[in-house]
Enzyme design. Sequence first.
Site, PDB file in Angstrom:
ATOM      1  N   ASP A   1       0.673  -1.128  -0.067  1.00 56.89           N
ATOM      2  CA  ASP A   1      -0.068   0.094   0.007  1.00 56.89           C
ATOM      3  C   ASP A   1       0.877   1.178   0.024  1.00 56.89           C
ATOM      4  O   ASP A   1       1.682   1.427   0.876  1.00 56.89           O
ATOM      5  CB  ASP A   1      -0.737  -0.026   1.338  1.00 56.89           C
ATOM      6  CG  ASP A   1      -1.692   1.008   1.254  1.00 56.89           C
ATOM      7  OD1 ASP A   1      -2.467   1.448   0.367  1.00 56.89           O
ATOM      8  OD2 ASP A   1      -1.892   1.876   2.348  1.00 56.89           O
TER       9      ASP A   1
ATOM     10  N   THR B   1      -3.122   5.128  -4.014  1.00 53.47           N
ATOM     11  CA  THR B   1      -2.206   5.882  -3.132  1.00 53.47           C
ATOM     12  C   THR B   1      -0.998   5.843  -4.051  1.00 53.47           C
ATOM     13  O   THR B   1      -0.035   6.770  -4.073  1.00 53.47           O
ATOM     14  CB  THR B   1      -2.005   5.408  -1.748  1.00 53.47           C
ATOM     15  OG1 THR B   1      -1.955   4.120  -1.816  1.00 53.47           O
ATOM     16  CG2 THR B   1      -3.138   5.992  -1.235  1.00 53.47           C
ATOM     17  N   THR B   2      -0.534   4.541  -4.876  1.00 53.82           N
ATOM     18  CA  THR B   2       0.618   4.379  -5.247  1.00 53.82           C
ATOM     19  C   THR B   2       0.557   5.050  -6.499  1.00 53.82           C
ATOM     20  O   THR B   2       1.403   5.917  -7.077  1.00 53.82           O
ATOM     21  CB  THR B   2       0.974   2.987  -5.663  1.00 53.82           C
ATOM     22  OG1 THR B   2       0.700   2.138  -4.399  1.00 53.82           O
ATOM     23  CG2 THR B   2       2.304   2.570  -6.127  1.00 53.82           C
TER      24      THR B   2
ATOM     25  N   ASP C   1      -9.016  -0.335   1.845  1.00 51.44           N
ATOM     26  CA  ASP C   1      -9.006   0.235   0.586  1.00 51.44           C
ATOM     27  C   ASP C   1     -10.151   0.071  -0.137  1.00 51.44           C
ATOM     28  O   ASP C   1     -10.980   0.918  -0.699  1.00 51.44           O
ATOM     29  CB  ASP C   1      -7.487  -0.154  -0.182  1.00 51.44           C
ATOM     30  CG  ASP C   1      -6.479   0.638   0.095  1.00 51.44           C
ATOM     31  OD1 ASP C   1      -6.704   1.284   1.279  1.00 51.44           O
ATOM     32  OD2 ASP C   1      -5.527   0.333  -0.416  1.00 51.44           O
TER      33      ASP C   1
END
Lengths: 544, 535
Positions: free
Chosen positions: A78, A111-112, A404
């Site tokens: 994550d 998020t990445t 997520d």
Amino acid sequence: ELRDRDPPASRPDPSPVPEMERVLKDDAIQEKGERARMASFVGAMAIADLVKSTLGPKGMDKILQSTGRGRSVTVTNDGATILKSLHIDNPAAKVLVDISKVQDDEVGDGTTSVVVLAGELLREAEKLVNMKIHPMTIIAGYRMAAECARNALLQKTMDNKDNTDKFRSDLMNIAMTTLSSKILSQDKEYFAELAVDAVLRLKGSTNLESIQILKKPGGSLKDSFLDEGFILDKKIGLGQPKRIENANILVANTAMDTDKVKIYGARVRVDSMSKVADIEAAEKQKMREKVEKIIGHGINCFVNRQLIYNFPEELFADAGILAVEHADFEGIERLALVTGGDIASTFDNPESVKLGHCKLIEEIMIGEDRLIHFSGVAMGQACTIVLRGASEHVLDEAERSLHDALCVLSQTVNDTRVIFGGGWPEMVMSKEVDELARRTPGKKSHAIDAFSRALQAIPTIIADNAGLDSAELISQLRAEHHKENSTVGIDVISGGLGDMQKRGICEAFKVKQAIVLSATEAAEMILRVDEIITCAPRRREDRM
Amino acid sequence: MALAFDDFGRPFIILREQESKSRLRGLDAHKANVAAGKAVARSLRTSLGPKGMDKILQSPDGDVTITNDGATILEQMDVDNQIAKLMVELSRSQDYEIGDGTTGVVVLDGSLLEQAEKLLERGIHPIRIAEGYEMASKIAFDHLEHISTRFEFTAANIEPLVQTCMTTLSSKIVNRCKRMLAEIAVRAVLAVADLERKDVNLDLIKVEGKVGGKLEDTELIYGIAVDKDMSHPQMPKRIEDANIAILTCPFEPPKPKTKHKVDIDTVEKFQTMRGQEQKYFDEMVQKCKDVGATLVICQWGFDDEANHLLMQRNLPAVRWVGGVELELIAIATGGRIVPRFQELTPDKLGQAGLVREKSFGTTKDRMLCIERCANARAVTIFIRGGNKMMIEEAKRSIHDALCVARNLIRNNSIVYGGGSAEISCSVAVEAAADRYAGAEQYAIRSFADALDGIPLALAENSGLPPIDTLTAVKSQQIQENNPYCGIDCNDVGTNDMREQHVFETLIGKQQQILLATQVVKMILKIDDVITPSEF
């Protein structure tokens, strides 16, 4: 006699006191122009490269070891979690860490991607800056491109809000796409089902608090389950019933040890042993009255946030009431929410206290632990997901993955627009942006071009991470997308191109939009910088 | 080092431990000071104008600020040099007085120092230079008055105000949605402005930021937003037509200031004590209920019991509200802050049309919005943005815009921006210089050259050839007798700032010139710098 050791003022000084130009404190560092820009580019790209390998369904995980005591270890892919745990000194890198955090708070997933896209935008910008294009021109181009990309995506969104079945399958697809890059990918269908069920129970609220996630080591991930009721990780008091049907529950936050006297300055002063006994008896009597009042509410279950001492516990046991002590604050709030009762602290007006109800309370065993299970609760919104897994690390990562998925789903329930995944949105955007670049005169068009290249970098990285021939695949993909309304994307599992519609690879529009906009914003912010002033670090005694 | 010897050859001690101090005198001192001043100005020079760049500032604790606001940069720059500190002060006083133009004032100052250095090398006495600058600044000051225009705006026609705020915002990173933010700033200022007295109390405008969302989601709330939620999770999240009791006393038994002890020595006393305690709580809640309050806002905490009683009597409450916010709420709702329960009366309650809880994103962040207040004289600007640094920068930018709008309400004269005012002043000062005899003439002329520094920096930052552009605009101003020609930073295609709608406030510009001149004068008067050397 007066002697002046200073050189006469009229003598010309060859170097006009260069050391006086230094106006900052000793340890402070000032970097300007090209150097500053390079420092921030390098920092930002380093961060992007760091998380790059975790992107996509075949992305790898990272081990994070904390420097704190115990050297605890986290295994995750994550992006937000990785970046949060890094100690970073480069200011530009901090900007990227910050956007990934915000992405996490705001939509929960991507998020990445947001960091990687920002990194790619800066990588392209660096080339342009080396071509002597002014950063402001690049920013202007990026802005136009971002707007254009957003609109392109907006036109291609699908909205199945009105069709419940289709919407559910959309949600399933989104959940599976999100989970496929996480540790849960083996059982993604199972967990997608879990997540969708849980989110649909919320009926449009984004309040994920009513979904409780319990982690219990043991068993395999597949043994995880969704429970419709509520599970409280507490034990039932001694000698009290272990199973209650049609329970009336009083949820309370009150002292059940000794009630302190709350009047300021009060103290107990006695002059003989017998008086101590008297006061003690009075205290006991007070507690007994309190318990009686509580029982007077007509309850058969009492859950308190604070401790329950032995004496009241015994009284409850005598009355056949199940009493649970020390339920933490969140547990109390959730329980109040799901059973529909008030959280009470005074017990003088039983008629005005709303009691909570549930069909059945029983003690259950998960693994080795005993838990209290409330089923048939009044409010159907809440539910509990019990995660099982081989180790703490697996469970932690599973929780993050599930979180997520839940975030994305709950956002999608409110903004029901859906797009395909697998590099499809990037290609759609990049096609439109390319068009824009061709229409735009002036140096800005280079920047718009660069934006399109940065967008294409994302599917490239996904393919690379999966060990595929990215150059071949992306060029094929681009050719496919030249046709109108193509639904082709990269299918990492089969290792070729695939129809995203058939494979059911979907993403939420809101997430993608947030990625594009915040990555552009961050890149812009870093591009605008031409000077970095670092203050002298505050001295610490122990720098570990 | 100056040393004096007496008749016997022993030195007089003039400065204690003089060996360990370094000292600069005369021209060297001047040059050192000027160099330091210039170094600071050079840092800020690239931040000037709509195409100005930002700076990253890393604080001693590693926190990152990205900004191009002159005052903020200088404030956080960890400056050690005394002269540089003067520049920091300079930019700060511009910030306090006007709120905008903090970069410009420093750049002008650096430019003035640069010119002064040349004059010093020619052997002109610093005081003469200072006096010449003083005269020149008067000329420029009056000339600004002369070329300024007044514009009329009313509460209905806010366009001119918005245009001016847009000029301010265009140099910031938020310029993507400058139109929207400018409108928000102007509306906020007008909402709290006292148009008759021509004054604005900016304290009534609260600027709050929450990370997340887009800059476009920024909104103006006609009311107060407080970063708190209801004290009990089950209290209603939405209250219409609220009567608000604003309390600064905790929901707890009273704590008298005088020290006392209540002794409990018998069972009876213990029981009366208990009864008394319950009565306290009951009375407190009842008191609020009796006066007709439907919402309690309290500066202090509640006891669990009180919290539950409030909930049970259906009286929502908010606890731990900060003092400043409490005051704002009181102003907005027209209520009075009540320090004791006994003094609570119905006329002390505040009114608000709607109180609601607002939640964001996936985290548990919530805010309480108090809207449609009885007295709409307090507003909140609520900023959203992609990351923390963006929000902070947006806050600073909004602050600048608010200050500009306030200045315009105080004095509705404007001058045109884009360097046009500076060029026009430079022409006027240059023309006036010849009327003065003596060395001051040189100083005045240098002042005119220094004024050119601002348009030069603007042109340079915008990627235009600075000298070509400046000379072209200057000759255009003189030929057409049009003081509104400036640098076309945004490549719009016209030099006329009236067409580009680039304005700045007259007082802001005047203040810049006055402050910069004052500081230069101060620096020029220093001829001796004594610093203790490093250990």
